[in-house]
Write a protein that holds these residues in place. Structure first.
Motif, PDB file in Angstrom:
ATOM      1  N   GLY A 283      18.759  -3.380  53.361  1.00 59.29           N
ATOM      2  CA  GLY A 283      20.056  -3.673  52.765  1.00 59.29           C
ATOM      3  C   GLY A 283      20.598  -4.953  53.357  1.00 59.29           C
ATOM      4  N   CYS A 284      21.542  -5.579  52.673  1.00 59.52           N
ATOM      5  CA  CYS A 284      22.003  -6.912  53.069  1.00 59.52           C
ATOM      6  C   CYS A 284      22.747  -6.912  54.399  1.00 59.52           C
ATOM      7  N   GLN A 285      23.274  -5.761  54.840  1.00 58.89           N
ATOM      8  CA  GLN A 285      24.019  -5.725  56.094  1.00 58.89           C
ATOM      9  C   GLN A 285      23.297  -4.945  57.191  1.00 58.89           C
ATOM     10  N   ASP A 286      22.101  -4.459  56.920  1.00 55.68           N
ATOM     11  CA  ASP A 286      21.377  -3.657  57.915  1.00 55.68           C
ATOM     12  C   ASP A 286      21.146  -4.427  59.213  1.00 55.68           C
ATOM     13  N   GLU A 287      20.723  -5.683  59.096  1.00 64.88           N
ATOM     14  CA  GLU A 287      20.411  -6.450  60.305  1.00 64.88           C
ATOM     15  C   GLU A 287      21.644  -6.654  61.167  1.00 64.88           C
ATOM     16  N   ALA A 288      22.762  -7.025  60.532  1.00 64.42           N
ATOM     17  CA  ALA A 288      23.983  -7.290  61.283  1.00 64.42           C
ATOM     18  C   ALA A 288      24.507  -6.023  61.948  1.00 64.42           C
TER      19      ALA A 288
END
Length: 324
Positions: A283-288
């Protein structure tokens, strides 16, 4: 015979498991999933997948795209994520119950079909009835398998709709299930997170991201317990999954209350799922989100060491200064 529809067809329900639909449909026609395997020309141990959807949809008289959406697809290793199903990506094959089904006895009795949410390994309870899901026959404790004569029956020939031995779900399991089901259906869960007592900034996680966080906070039974790599790749039995989720929610709630104690949780949190969250995001916010959790749990020094091994993690944290 193999290219003709089965005599009896049924509607694919909006919240129905893809594998469950195949079981229900073939059972209505007097067969078992093993019969579908033979018709498809696949081995007994191979699982039904989205590539089989065109032929299955033809036989059962349903839309092939809808059925393919509900059956797991195997992805190339180069993509990082290993599976896709229900419109979501998953890092490990074991997060989907393609070989260890589970049921809510009351739903089996009332609805006669299996819900899509039950296909997630860390789905632990039924929100409608407040019961823990089970992977064993409520009458004889035999393990429930996919290859059986119908949704409502076990291989032991007992009816699975018996609720005499049903177990009520704990509040932790119910909280986690609400979050997972909202994520499964791509519904906002910021309010759920706030009500549950977990960090609100976790709500940007993907469905698999939430499960990785539950694994991280719930896999270790006690401080500094060793983690076998296989724990992340295998499908947990329903009872074991419930223990993991119960621990995870309790620890996440305590972590929220004392998140400023950097490094205090290092002995209770598994590193591997959080590293996976950062290095293989679905998902687009998983890393952050993974970066925030890892730093707060293990400390800045450990985060710096991790970045040396994964230079791509040295980018600016999207949540820097904004997480609370």
């Amino acid at each position: 015979m193999s290219e003709s529809p089965f005599p009896i067809s049924s509607e694919l329900r909006d919240d129905e498991s893809g594998l469950g639909f195949c079981l229900r449909s073939v059972a209505m026609n007097g067969g078992r999933l093993s019969a579908l395997h033979r018709l498809l020309g696949i081995g007994a141990s191979e699982r039904l997948k989205s590539v089989h959807a065109p032929r299955l949809a033809q036989w059962f008289g349903v839309d092939k795209a809808r059925l393919a959406h509900r059956l797991p697809a195997t992805l190339p290793r180069s993509m990082g994520a290993r599976r896709a199903c229900y419109g979501h990506l998953f890092r490990q094959p074991g997060v989907l119950r393609t070989n260890q089904p589970q049921v809510c006895p009351q739903c089996v009795f009332e609805k006669g079909y299996l819900l899509d949410a039950w296909d997630l390994t860390l789905s632990t309870c039924c929100l409608e009835h407040g019961l823990s899901l089970t992977g064993i026959c409520p009458q004889c404790q035999a393990v429930i398998k996919w290859d059986r004569k119908g949704v409502q029956w076990g291989g032991c020939r007992h009816h699975l709709g018996c609720t005499d031995n049903a177990v009520l779900a704990t509040p932790e399991l119910l909280y986690a299930q609400r979050i997972l089901q909202a994520s499964l259906r791509s519904e906002p869960c910021s309010g759920l997170a706030e009500d549950t007592g977990v960090p609100r900034w976790l709500t940007g996680l993907s469905l698999d991201g939430w499960m990785q966080v539950f694994y991280a906070f719930g896999l270790l039974p006690s401080s500094w317990s060793p983690l076998c790599p296989r724990e992340l790749s295998r499908c947990l039995a329903p009872a074991a999954a419930q223990e993991v989720v119960r621990r995870a929610l309790g620890r996440l709630q305590a972590f929220t209350a004392r998140a400023e104690d950097e490094g205090a949780w290092a002995s209770l949190v598994a590193r591997a799922p959080l590293v996976s969250l950062m290095t293989c995001p679905t998902g687009c916010q998983d890393e952050a989100v993974g970066r925030q959790l890892f730093q707060r749990v293990f400390g800045q020094k450990e985060m710096d060491l991790l970045v040396r091994g994964y230079p791509e993690l040295g980018q600016l944290d999207l949540f820097e200064g904004a997480a609370t």
